[in-house]
Structure formats: C-alpha cells, structure tokens
Motif scaffolding. Structure first.
Motif, PDB file in Angstrom:
ATOM      1  N   ASN A   1       0.823  -1.220   0.000  1.00  0.00           N
ATOM      2  CA  ASN A   1       0.000   0.000   0.000  1.00  0.00           C
ATOM      3  C   ASN A   1       0.851   1.262   0.000  1.00  0.00           C
ATOM      4  O   ASN A   1       0.356   2.339   0.340  1.00  0.00           O
ATOM      5  CB  ASN A   1      -0.914   0.026   1.226  1.00  0.00           C
ATOM      6  CG  ASN A   1      -1.853  -1.161   1.282  1.00  0.00           C
ATOM      7  OD1 ASN A   1      -2.311  -1.645   0.244  1.00  0.00           O
ATOM      8  ND2 ASN A   1      -2.145  -1.646   2.477  1.00  0.00           N
ATOM      9  N   VAL A   2       2.130   1.153  -0.336  1.00  0.00           N
ATOM     10  CA  VAL A   2       3.042   2.283  -0.169  1.00  0.00           C
ATOM     11  C   VAL A   2       3.745   2.603  -1.477  1.00  0.00           C
ATOM     12  O   VAL A   2       3.671   1.858  -2.454  1.00  0.00           O
ATOM     13  CB  VAL A   2       4.092   1.964   0.926  1.00  0.00           C
ATOM     14  CG1 VAL A   2       3.409   1.770   2.271  1.00  0.00           C
ATOM     15  CG2 VAL A   2       4.904   0.725   0.566  1.00  0.00           C
ATOM     16  N   SER A   3       4.454   3.715  -1.461  1.00  0.00           N
ATOM     17  CA  SER A   3       5.199   4.169  -2.628  1.00  0.00           C
ATOM     18  C   SER A   3       6.493   3.375  -2.775  1.00  0.00           C
ATOM     19  O   SER A   3       6.939   2.711  -1.832  1.00  0.00           O
ATOM     20  CB  SER A   3       5.528   5.651  -2.480  1.00  0.00           C
ATOM     21  OG  SER A   3       6.392   5.848  -1.362  1.00  0.00           O
ATOM     22  N   PRO A   4       7.130   3.440  -3.932  1.00  0.00           N
ATOM     23  CA  PRO A   4       8.405   2.731  -4.112  1.00  0.00           C
ATOM     24  C   PRO A   4       9.482   3.174  -3.129  1.00  0.00           C
ATOM     25  O   PRO A   4      10.302   2.360  -2.696  1.00  0.00           O
ATOM     26  CB  PRO A   4       8.787   3.064  -5.559  1.00  0.00           C
ATOM     27  CG  PRO A   4       7.485   3.363  -6.236  1.00  0.00           C
ATOM     28  CD  PRO A   4       6.635   4.014  -5.192  1.00  0.00           C
ATOM     29  N   GLU A   5       9.496   4.465  -2.770  1.00  0.00           N
ATOM     30  CA  GLU A   5      10.499   4.944  -1.826  1.00  0.00           C
ATOM     31  C   GLU A   5      10.295   4.299  -0.453  1.00  0.00           C
ATOM     32  O   GLU A   5      11.255   3.853   0.199  1.00  0.00           O
ATOM     33  CB  GLU A   5      10.428   6.470  -1.705  1.00  0.00           C
ATOM     34  CG  GLU A   5      10.837   7.231  -2.957  1.00  0.00           C
ATOM     35  CD  GLU A   5       9.757   7.238  -4.020  1.00  0.00           C
ATOM     36  OE1 GLU A   5       8.604   6.826  -3.715  1.00  0.00           O
ATOM     37  OE2 GLU A   5      10.060   7.633  -5.169  1.00  0.00           O
ATOM     38  N   THR A   6       9.041   4.244  -0.003  1.00  0.00           N
ATOM     39  CA  THR A   6       8.756   3.608   1.286  1.00  0.00           C
ATOM     40  C   THR A   6       9.030   2.116   1.223  1.00  0.00           C
ATOM     41  O   THR A   6       9.470   1.510   2.202  1.00  0.00           O
ATOM     42  CB  THR A   6       7.288   3.859   1.679  1.00  0.00           C
ATOM     43  OG1 THR A   6       7.024   5.268   1.672  1.00  0.00           O
ATOM     44  CG2 THR A   6       6.996   3.309   3.068  1.00  0.00           C
ATOM     45  N   GLN A   7       8.779   1.518   0.081  1.00  0.00           N
ATOM     46  CA  GLN A   7       9.058   0.095  -0.093  1.00  0.00           C
ATOM     47  C   GLN A   7      10.549  -0.186   0.084  1.00  0.00           C
ATOM     48  O   GLN A   7      10.943  -1.197   0.678  1.00  0.00           O
ATOM     49  CB  GLN A   7       8.605  -0.340  -1.485  1.00  0.00           C
ATOM     50  CG  GLN A   7       8.656  -1.840  -1.716  1.00  0.00           C
ATOM     51  CD  GLN A   7       7.551  -2.567  -0.976  1.00  0.00           C
ATOM     52  OE1 GLN A   7       6.445  -2.070  -0.871  1.00  0.00           O
ATOM     53  NE2 GLN A   7       7.871  -3.736  -0.444  1.00  0.00           N
ATOM     54  N   THR A   8      11.388   0.725  -0.399  1.00  0.00           N
ATOM     55  CA  THR A   8      12.830   0.563  -0.234  1.00  0.00           C
ATOM     56  C   THR A   8      13.212   0.619   1.235  1.00  0.00           C
ATOM     57  O   THR A   8      14.026  -0.190   1.717  1.00  0.00           O
ATOM     58  CB  THR A   8      13.574   1.658  -1.013  1.00  0.00           C
ATOM     59  OG1 THR A   8      13.213   1.574  -2.400  1.00  0.00           O
ATOM     60  CG2 THR A   8      15.086   1.499  -0.869  1.00  0.00           C
ATOM     61  N   ARG A   9      12.642   1.565   1.971  1.00  0.00           N
ATOM     62  CA  ARG A   9      12.913   1.650   3.408  1.00  0.00           C
ATOM     63  C   ARG A   9      12.419   0.395   4.136  1.00  0.00           C
ATOM     64  O   ARG A   9      13.057  -0.078   5.075  1.00  0.00           O
ATOM     65  CB  ARG A   9      12.237   2.889   3.984  1.00  0.00           C
ATOM     66  CG  ARG A   9      12.831   4.219   3.518  1.00  0.00           C
ATOM     67  CD  ARG A   9      12.057   5.379   4.094  1.00  0.00           C
ATOM     68  NE  ARG A   9      12.005   5.286   5.558  1.00  0.00           N
ATOM     69  CZ  ARG A   9      11.075   5.898   6.294  1.00  0.00           C
ATOM     70  NH1 ARG A   9      10.116   6.606   5.707  1.00  0.00           N
ATOM     71  NH2 ARG A   9      11.094   5.778   7.608  1.00  0.00           N
TER      72      ARG A   9
END
Length: 693
Positions: free
Chosen positions: A555-563
């Motif tokens: 449910n998150v953006s690619p940037e948050t997925q990286t974190r």
C-alpha cells in the motif's frame, strides 16, 4: 399363491414388464432393415444405363445382345451387350415388345419375363424414404425425454442439477464436533423450521440465509447437511459453479428452477457450496464489459432471495472461503442475514473431532487422542480425518488388527513431511552438514527462553523434499505472539545457517527455505504488525484471502518500499548474529549433539535435553526437560504446527540436497469476525518446512 405375491414375500425383485415403446422401436427397426435389404438387393449388379428403342433393335440386328429381360408390369426391357457388363434400360412399347422378344428368341438370346406391379414399387419407394425418418425421429424423441428427465442435454439446460435429499442427509449435529458456536447459531434455524408458530407469535421472522465462512476443511458443508438432518426437511445441495453454463442465461434459469422446486417442497433448505463462483462483486475493475453470464446468475439469485416469503420456511445456506470477494448486495441483511465463522478447532475441539473420526476404527489400548490433539495444532477436521485414516492404513500394512499410538504419530509425520525416502543416499559430507544444520535449529530453540520445546530432530530424508527437520510443539494453543517471540522464531529459523558457518566456515543451499520464511516473518512484523521503530503503527501492506493464505498487497510508494526492505534486512541480520553468537558460545555442545544425531539419525526431545544437561548442569532447562519427557518417550510427537491458523500439511521443497525441514507454526490469520477483529498472527506457519512450533 400367485407369482407376484411369491416375489413380494420372498423379497425378490419383480421381473420387469415389457415396455411397449421398446416393442414399437424393434418393429420400426426391423422394417427399416427390410427396406434397406430390398434396396440393396441389386447391390453389386452392373450399372444401368438408359437406352432408346432404336438402340435395342440395332443391337439385335447386329447380334450384339448377350441377354434380355422384360418386366411386363413396369414395361421396362433391360439388356446386356456382349462387349461389357453394362445394363441398358429401354421403355417397352406394347406392340413392339413382342417383336423384340420373338427376335431375341430366334437368335437364341437368353430372355426372361417378370411381372412387378406399380403399387408395390411405389410402396417400397415411399417406405424407403419415410421409415428412416420415422426411426430417427423416434430415437431423438426418446433421447430428449431421457435427458430432460435427468436435467441434462439440450432440453434440460435450464433445469436445476441440485442434489436433493428428500428424507434425511444422514448427518446431525452429533456428527459435527468442535464447532459449538456455529452449531448454536444454526440451532435457531432448526428450531424455527420445527416450530415456526412460536416465532410468528412474537413477530420474529426466519433468517433468509446464513453464510458459512472459514478455511478449507473445517466442516462447512458438513454443518449445512447437519442442519437439514436436524430439521428433517428436504435439502437441496448445489455447487456455485454448477449454475453457470456455456449458454448465456442458463445460470439464471437454473437459479429460478431450484427456487421453484424449493417452494414446492417448503419447508426446506437450499445449500450453495463455494458461492463465490457466482457471487463475486459485479465491479469490473474499471474495464468495460465483464462476465455477463455470471452477473445474470448473481442478479437472478439476488432477485429470488428477495422474492420468496421467509414464512414459507425456505432457508438459504452458503459456504465460501473467500468472503471478501462477494458482492455487497449478497451480504446485506434480508439475503444472508448471518455470517457464521467456521474456524480451525482448538485443542479440545481437535480431540473431539478425533473421537468422531475414530469411533468406527479399531483402536489399541495405548491410543491417547489428547496427546494426538496436542501434536496437531492448526489442523482442521479434514486433516484430522486424514491422519486417522493414514494410521489405520499403516496398521493394516503392518499386519495388525487395531491401530496403535505409533501408527497415528507416524501418520502425522507422513501427512506433513511425506514418507521416508529410503532410496536417497547422501554422502558422509552432506549427511554431516545436514546434521549440524538441524542441531543448529534445535540448540538455538533450546538455548532461548520461552520457546516451544523441541521434541524431535531427524536427518532421515522425506518424500516431500526434506533431508531433515526439527520439530517443536507448543504446550498450549496460541492466538497472539509478542515481538520478542517473533524475533526468537526468526532466530531459530536462521540457526541452521549459523551452525554451518560456525562449524564449516562455509554455507550451503540448505537454508533457502529458512531464509524465505524468516524474511516473510520479518516483513510482516514491519508492514502489518507495527513492530518497527522506523514506521511504528503504520500499515504498509494488507492481507488478502485470509482463509486461503493470500499474498500481502503493498500500500506504499516505491520509496517507502525501499525503506521497508532495509528494515527487514536489518532484522534478519540482527537475528542471524544472535543465532551465531549462541552457537559460538556453545560450539562444543553443537559438535557433541551433531555427532550424536549423525550416529542415531533421530533424536527425541528428551535425548537432546540430556545432552545439553551434560554440558550445562542439572538445573539447566528444567522446564524443557519436563516438556520433553511429556512429549517424547520412545517415538515422540510428530511434526505439526501451532494452533491459531490454517494448517498447510506440505513441505516446501528446497532446490538443493541440503534441505532442512524445520516444521513451522501455522500462521495465525486475521479472522474477519464482525467486520474484522484484528488477531495478531503467529509468524509464518503455513509451510511445515523447518520447525513445528
């Protein structure tokens, strides 16, 4: 005494009476065969060619005629020339025919006279055309009648194919164990069908429908049959997929037909299994079009459920394990008024189910169903029935007349990990690696506090792909897990890889499944359970198909997925370091236990405790010793998964030979009861590969 009475008194079936339709069919068939043979009487004869009268006289004058035949009734002269086998046909002229016959006689040409009537020829010609049509029409009529009576064929596409139990389904609530809450919810429906006036007096109405929701194998269909058996009313059973046909509109027609039959037999129960086949949401996901046939069937079902009077005593029961995909209009009050959760049983429920399935099986005096129930946390009714049957098959295989406890314990292992693979021979090096790997799991579990006791370690290969596994069995049912417990489980999963590093200084592919499950567990900690300082109580992923082990949806953006990936990697790294530190501090114990396992191939929990005590002292792991002594005397308890989730009795295959099977605790799924009470799941437990927790 007549022959009929003798047959009735002796119990012998009466001889079948001759069917007049069969007699007519035989007569028609016989006449058709006669006509066919009549038409074939000249089959193989020379080909007939039309010829003029002058051609005939010319051939006679030139002595070319070989033979001649005159049909006085039909007025046809046929003749054959010397030069070939072709027959020539000429219409005879009465005055000239006698001259032709006399001329042929004078020339000694073989001549024959026949006399066929025009009426006979006409009748036979008509019969050869009409009788085959009558025959095929008769056959087609009988075929369509038969198909219509069975609800199939072209004439029966719109007929309901539901199985009808007129008198009783043969199942009552006594045959259903461990679902007391579900039975209590359904008891009111049974009582209403028995005593409708009691509810009508106060103004209450019968619920139109009840939706049974739960994982596969928990007994949803069995409960529906038990309701009909208790109420002693007709029971229509139909699969959701059976409503849909290749022809548009047939599904809706079958829905109309089953409700029409139900109204004629009211009070009754209609049961639709796997209703998600026709009850999926009508949203097309933003795309034009959709499945018109399924939507028409659903619309008809909605209309029928709104259209019938609940006072008639028609109850709709449906079962599904995908409630989240059902159309909202289907779930509203007035259609399916109740949602009944049929979940995996707890310890007492499993024992009750085992009693039900073992009542017709000859059990030995040493059988302890309570111990068997403790060994199968997470199992559903279908799993337990399979275990009882596998135990009985093993007893027969070993030539016994009754089932022993060891048969049932071995059956658990067979269901989860497969049969022993006796033809797989590992090299001494690989066998040593597997031994250290499995002892690594077991020691990391034993050296940590508040972990489930280890009851068995083995390096005997199994047919489901494992070269060894370590079993842990929880002492009680678990429905919640703390952050510390999840971290301990991840550490245990990584103990096998850590043991390889400590002893051999290298790593193998045997930990691939451990790493997969540990990563999934750590990911859920961060993305779903809010157990990360970096994100806190933020839902980064949502679970779908909770009763079918659906994959999480981000449910998150690619940037948050990286974190998120970085946070998961950090948890894995910390747990791996903990496992390695524990084994490095106890390397001598690791070597001693591994050599013992290598020698015996299988260690029980009690034997492992004795080895640890030899190094740690008598007071070390006192509680673990009691647990192991309780669980593993002799054969010990076989692999299963901890409760609170769906048991998936299968071992994931690791691509390389050094595969372990640390049999896991089944995942505690989030159960959507009353619009979702959040139940914190136990970490990864669906695939029994490395530990049974």
């Amino acid at each position: 005494m007549s022959e009929d009475n003798k047959n009735k008194k002796s119990g012998r079936p009466e001889p079948p009476k001759p069917d007049s339709r069969n007699l007519v069919l035989m007569v028609v068939l016989l006449i058709s065969m006669l006509v066919m043979f009549w038409n074939m009487k000249d089959f193989g004869a020379p080909k007939s060619v039309e010829a003029g009268y002058t051609d005939l006289t010319a051939a006679l004058n030139e002595n070319k005629v070989k033979s001649l035949k005159y049909d006085t009734g039909a007025g046809i002269i046929t003749y054959q020339l010397n030069s070939g086998d072709t027959l020539y046909r000429t219409e005879a002229i009465d005055l000239l025919a006698s001259e032709v016959i006399n001329q042929a006689a004078q020339k000694n040409i073989p001549t024959s006279l026949t006399n066929s009537t025009d009426i006979m020829t006409t009748v036979l010609n008509l019969a050869s055309f009409i009788l085959p049509l009558v025959f095929f029409f008769f056959i087609l009529r009988m075929f369509t009648k038969s198909m219509s009576a069975k609800g199939g064929g072209i004439m029966g596409l719109g007929k309901s194919t539901a199985k009808l139990y007129e008198k009783s389904t043969g199942v009552t609530f006594k045959d259903v164990a461990a679902q007391e809450e579900a039975k209590e919810s359904l008891t009111e429906i049974v009582d209403f069908l028995h005593n409708p006036q009691k509810y009508a007096a106060i103004g209450a109405r019968l619920p139109k429908g009840a939706l049974l929701v739960g994982p596969p194998g928990t007994g949803k269909t069995l409960l529906a049959k038990a309701v009909a058996g208790e109420a002693d009313v007709p029971f229509f059973s139909q699969s959701g997929s059976a409503f849909v046909e290749m022809f548009v509109g047939m599904g809706a027609a079958r829905v109309r037909d089953i409700f029409k039959e139900a109204e004629a037999k009211a009070p009754c129960i209609i049961f639709i299994d796997e209703i998600d086949a026709i009850g999926k949401s009508r949203e097309s996901g933003g795309l034009p079009g959709g499945n018109d046939e399924r939507e028409q069937t659903l619309n008809q079902l909605l209309a029928e459920m709104d259209g019938f009077d609940s006072q008639k005593g028609i109850v709709i029961l449906a079962a599904t394990n995908r409630p989240e995909v059902l159309d909202k209009a289907l779930l509203r009050p007035g259609r399916f008024d109740r949602r009944i959760i049929v979940d995996a049983p707890d310890l007492r429920g499993r024992e009750a189910i085992l009693k039900v399935h073992s009542k017709d099986v000859k059990m030995g005096d040493d059988v302890n169903l309570n111990e068997l129930a403790k060994s199968t946390p997470g199992a559903v009714g279908a799993d337990l029935a399979n275990i009882i049957n596998e135990g009985a098959l093993r007893a027969v295989k070993n030539g016994r007349q009754f089932v022993k406890q060891e048969d049932l314990m071995e059956a658990i292992e067979v269901v989860i990990a497969g049969q022993q693979k006796k033809d797989r021979i590992m090299s001494p090096k690989e066998k040593r690696i597997v031994s250290f790997h499995e002892i690594g799991h077991a020691l990391v579990a034993a050296l940590q506090k508040n972990t489930d006791p280890v009851v068995k370690i083995t390096i005997i290969p199994r047919t489901m792909g494992s070269l060894g596994y370590t079993m842990q069995v929880p002492m009680e049912d678990k429905y919640l897990m703390s952050k510390e417990e999840i971290l301990q489980e991840i550490t245990i999963l990584l103990g096998g890889r850590a043991a390889e590093e400590v002893e051999f200084g290298s790593i193998t592919t045997g930990a691939s499944n451990d790493i997969e499950r540990a990563t999934a567990m750590a990911r859920r900690m961060v993305s779903m359970y809010g157990m990360s300082d970096a994100f806190g109580m933020m839902a980064l992923e949502s679970n779908t198909n909770v009763y079918l082990d659906g994959r999480p949806v981000s449910n998150v953006s690619p940037e948050t997925q990286t974190r998120l990936d970085q946070e998961v990697a950090m948890i894995i790294k910390d747990c791996h370091a903990t496992a390695r530190r524990l084994l490095e501090d106890n390397q001598e114990l690791l070597v001693k236990a591994s050599e013992k396992l290598l020698e015996k191939e299988t260690l029980t929990g009690a034997e492992l405790v004795e080895i640890i005590r030899a190094f740690k002292g008598e007071d070390f792991m006192k509680s673990s010793d009691e647990d192991a002594a309780h669980h593993s005397a002799g054969e010990g308890i076989r692999p299963t998964e901890p409760d609170a989730g769906l048991l998936a009795p299968q071992v994931q295959e690791v691509p390389e030979a050094q595969q372990d099977t640390l049999l896991p605790a089944p995942e505690v799924q989030e159960v959507p009861i009353a619009q979702q009470d959040i139940v914190l799941p136990a970490p990864d437990t669906e695939q029994p590969t490395d530990t049974i927790e």
